[in-house]
Design an enzyme around this catalytic site. Structure first.
Site, PDB file in Angstrom:
ATOM      1  CG  PHE A 252      -2.268  -0.743   0.729  1.00  0.00           C
ATOM      2  CD1 PHE A 252      -2.248  -2.103   0.511  1.00  0.00           C
ATOM      3  CD2 PHE A 252      -3.439  -0.059   0.483  1.00  0.00           C
ATOM      4  CE1 PHE A 252      -3.364  -2.773   0.058  1.00  0.00           C
ATOM      5  CE2 PHE A 252      -4.572  -0.721   0.033  1.00  0.00           C
ATOM      6  CZ  PHE A 252      -4.537  -2.079  -0.177  1.00  0.00           C
ATOM      7  CB  CYS A 263     -13.921  -0.251   1.168  1.00  0.00           C
ATOM      8  SG  CYS A 263     -14.858  -1.768   1.048  1.00  0.00           S
TER       9      CYS A 263
HETATM   10  C1  UDX Z   1     -10.294  -2.422   0.401  1.00  0.00           C
HETATM   11  C2  UDX Z   1      -9.495  -3.166   1.491  1.00  0.00           C
HETATM   12  O1  UDX Z   1      -8.231  -3.537   0.966  1.00  0.00           O
HETATM   13  C3  UDX Z   1     -10.272  -4.352   1.992  1.00  0.00           C
HETATM   14  O2  UDX Z   1      -9.566  -4.977   3.030  1.00  0.00           O
HETATM   15  C4  UDX Z   1     -11.620  -3.850   2.512  1.00  0.00           C
HETATM   16  O3  UDX Z   1     -12.384  -4.875   3.038  1.00  0.00           O
HETATM   17  C5  UDX Z   1     -12.364  -3.137   1.397  1.00  0.00           C
HETATM   18  O4  UDX Z   1     -11.559  -2.070   0.901  1.00  0.00           O
HETATM   19  P1  UDX Z   1     -10.723  -2.702  -2.206  1.00  0.00           P
HETATM   20  O5  UDX Z   1     -11.479  -1.411  -2.111  1.00  0.00           O
HETATM   21  O6  UDX Z   1     -11.340  -3.819  -2.942  1.00  0.00           O
HETATM   22  O7  UDX Z   1     -10.399  -3.256  -0.732  1.00  0.00           O
HETATM   23  O8  UDX Z   1      -9.340  -2.404  -2.943  1.00  0.00           O
HETATM   24  P2  UDX Z   1      -7.823  -2.166  -2.548  1.00  0.00           P
HETATM   25  O9  UDX Z   1      -7.008  -3.148  -3.292  1.00  0.00           O
HETATM   26  O10 UDX Z   1      -7.608  -2.046  -1.117  1.00  0.00           O
HETATM   27  O11 UDX Z   1      -7.568  -0.740  -3.259  1.00  0.00           O
HETATM   28  C6  UDX Z   1      -8.302   0.410  -2.882  1.00  0.00           C
HETATM   29  C7  UDX Z   1      -7.859   1.615  -3.679  1.00  0.00           C
HETATM   30  O12 UDX Z   1      -6.556   2.033  -3.295  1.00  0.00           O
HETATM   31  C8  UDX Z   1      -7.782   1.404  -5.186  1.00  0.00           C
HETATM   32  O13 UDX Z   1      -8.284   2.553  -5.829  1.00  0.00           O
HETATM   33  C9  UDX Z   1      -6.301   1.232  -5.449  1.00  0.00           C
HETATM   34  O14 UDX Z   1      -5.925   1.602  -6.749  1.00  0.00           O
HETATM   35  C10 UDX Z   1      -5.712   2.167  -4.419  1.00  0.00           C
HETATM   36  N1  UDX Z   1      -4.340   1.818  -4.020  1.00  0.00           N
HETATM   37  C11 UDX Z   1      -4.082   0.677  -3.312  1.00  0.00           C
HETATM   38  C12 UDX Z   1      -3.287   2.678  -4.333  1.00  0.00           C
HETATM   39  O15 UDX Z   1      -3.484   3.730  -4.975  1.00  0.00           O
HETATM   40  N2  UDX Z   1      -2.035   2.361  -3.910  1.00  0.00           N
HETATM   41  C13 UDX Z   1      -1.752   1.232  -3.215  1.00  0.00           C
HETATM   42  O16 UDX Z   1      -0.582   1.036  -2.851  1.00  0.00           O
HETATM   43  C14 UDX Z   1      -2.816   0.361  -2.908  1.00  0.00           C
END
Ligand code: UDX
Length: 434
Positions: A252, A263
């Protein structure tokens, strides 16, 4: 053990199918007759890798079924999961608990055997108390307990997250509920998945605190990326350099156009409302939500800058529209703000996404949806990678150069190497690589 899930949306359906795959007898309930009919016919209401096959296998084995009748679904179930939506309440951003409360009342009215009622929906701290009150007020004579068991499923990787979780959180003060939920998750216990028993309120808070923390991590690296651009650092190296510290961790820390999805935006907002109600401002989370919101339109301006002097009348190709790959989910996707910023500036926008275009068509009626990445690129003054779908990782760049009007690539996910792309004659703009 028989398990019922009230709500067959993303969380209910994935959880139900995985519980059935563990060997439990599972009934997924939903009020929407169309959805239940489609599920019975083997059609998935959402795109999630592996889900259709998992459902098919467990239906065929007689362990998974679907119904619109809650009473029928929960009959004989030892655990009843509430997995209905908790959207942002219109106007104030509080989590809208009307579906949770309605289903709790219906469970109370239909309870014919002792059962543990478990909230899986993301709900503000204290909701378990309210569910307990509502079920009790139904006058049921059956023994029941209410527990909290938040989900941590990532879209696109939900089945794997369910079967190989980092942890399972079970919030209950009731010994019997603890035993029933231990039985529900026994197959995972055997795989040594850490299981954390907490109070119900702590479990409710864990879910929001986890999402807010992850949103903070992303926003932190996004701001560091901005600083890298101004000072000449490379955010990928900075992320690696800090992530190798065990206390920070490498995940992340991928800089990009801002987080979206079902979420993080909704849950950070709801957490702020809870904090406000308890006179405990969460200033860090406040800043995160604000910075992320403004970042999405700023990404549109970044593209406009890459177009050169006058953007009006120019054409941009957006590759990827969903908030992340391997989903068709468009909720709070950065592409929405980027496309609107471009259109506001008089830019013509074409787009391609492997799964998101059906939903995107209604959200972005002014964007021309193309059959593939190359069709979107035709005549474009800039090609923008908005979502890191695998299909965009090995584009035929020679072809892109020939089809585009100008060889300008804006890579908002840093999936290419600046030197390699520039060597092919592109003007390359990415995130945090000054
Ligand atoms: C998230 C949580 O990870 C999960 O545990 C919770 O239950 C629901 O919300 P999700 O929304 O499906 O899951 O996606 P996730 O992979 O966490 O990414 C969320 C957002 O963050 C995306 O827009 C992604 O592109 C962004 N992101 C993620 C980044 O910009 N950088 C990163 O390093 C990680």
């Amino acid at each position: 053990m028989k398990i019922a899930l009230a709500g067959s949306g993303y969380v209910g359906l994935v959880s139900g199918a995985c519980f059935a795959d563990f060997g439990h007898e599972v009934v997924c309930v939903d009020k929407d007759p169309g959805k239940i009919e489609r599920l019975r016919a083997g059609e998935m209401p959402i795109y999630e890798p592996g889900l259709a096959e998992l459902v098919r296998r467990n239906v065929a084995a007689g362990r998974l079924s679907f119904t619109t009748q809650l009473g029928e679904g929960i009959a004989g179930a030892s655990a009843i999961f509430i997995a209905v939506g908790t959207p942002s309440r219109r106007g104030d951003g509080h989590a809208d608990l009307s579906f949770v409360h309605a289903v709790a009342a219906e469970i109370g009215e239909n309870l014919r055997n002792p059962a543990v009622i478990v909230t899986k929906s993301t709900v503000p701290v204290g909701t378990g108390d309210e569910v307990e009150r509502i079920v009790g007020a139904s006058g049921t004579q059956q023994r029941f307990a209410v527990a909290s068991n938040p989900e941590f499923l990532r879209e696109g990787a939900a089945i794997d997250d369910f079967k190989r979780p980092n942890r399972i959180v079970i919030g209950t003060e009731d010994e019997w509920a603890r035993g029933v939920l231990s039985e529900v998750y026994r197959p995972l216990f055997l795989n040594k998945a850490p299981i954390l028993f907490t109070s119900r309120r702590s479990a409710e808070l864990i879910k929001y605190a986890a999402n807010a923390f992850l949103a903070t991590k992303i926003t932190f690296i996004n701001e560091i990326a901005d600083l890298c651009e101004k000072t000449g650092g490379d955010v990928q190296d900075v992320a690696r350099g800090i992530g190798l510290d065990n206390r920070i961790g490498p995940k992340f820390l991928h800089a990009g156009p801002g987080y979206g999805g079902s979420c993080f935006p909704k849950d950070t907002l709801a957490l702020l409302k809870t904090a406000e109600d308890h006179d405990t401002p969460l200033r860090i989370v406040e800043a995160v939500a604000k910075v992320n919101d403004t970042r999405k339109r700023a990404m549109g301006r970044k593209v406009i800058e890459a177009l050169g002097k006058d953007a009006r009348g120019k054409k941009v190709a957006l590759l990827g529209l969903t908030f992340k790959p391997n989903t068709d989910d468009m909720r709070d996707a950065p592409s929405l703000a980027i496309a609107r910023t471009l259109i506001d500036a008089g830019v013509t926008v074409a787009a391609y996404d492997p799964e998101g275009m059906d939903l995107a068509r209604t959200l972005l009626p002014d964007v021309a949806m193309a059959a593939n990445a190359y069709a979107a690129t035709e005549g474009a003054d800039a090609v923008v990678i908005v979502t890191e779908w695998d299909a965009f990782r090995a584009l035929d760049l020679e072809r892109i150069k020939q089809l585009a009007k100008a060889p300008v690539l804006v890579d908002l996910r840093n999936i290419y190497h600046p030197d390699e792309i520039r060597a092919q004659g592109f003007t390359y703009v990415s995130i945090g690589r000054g």
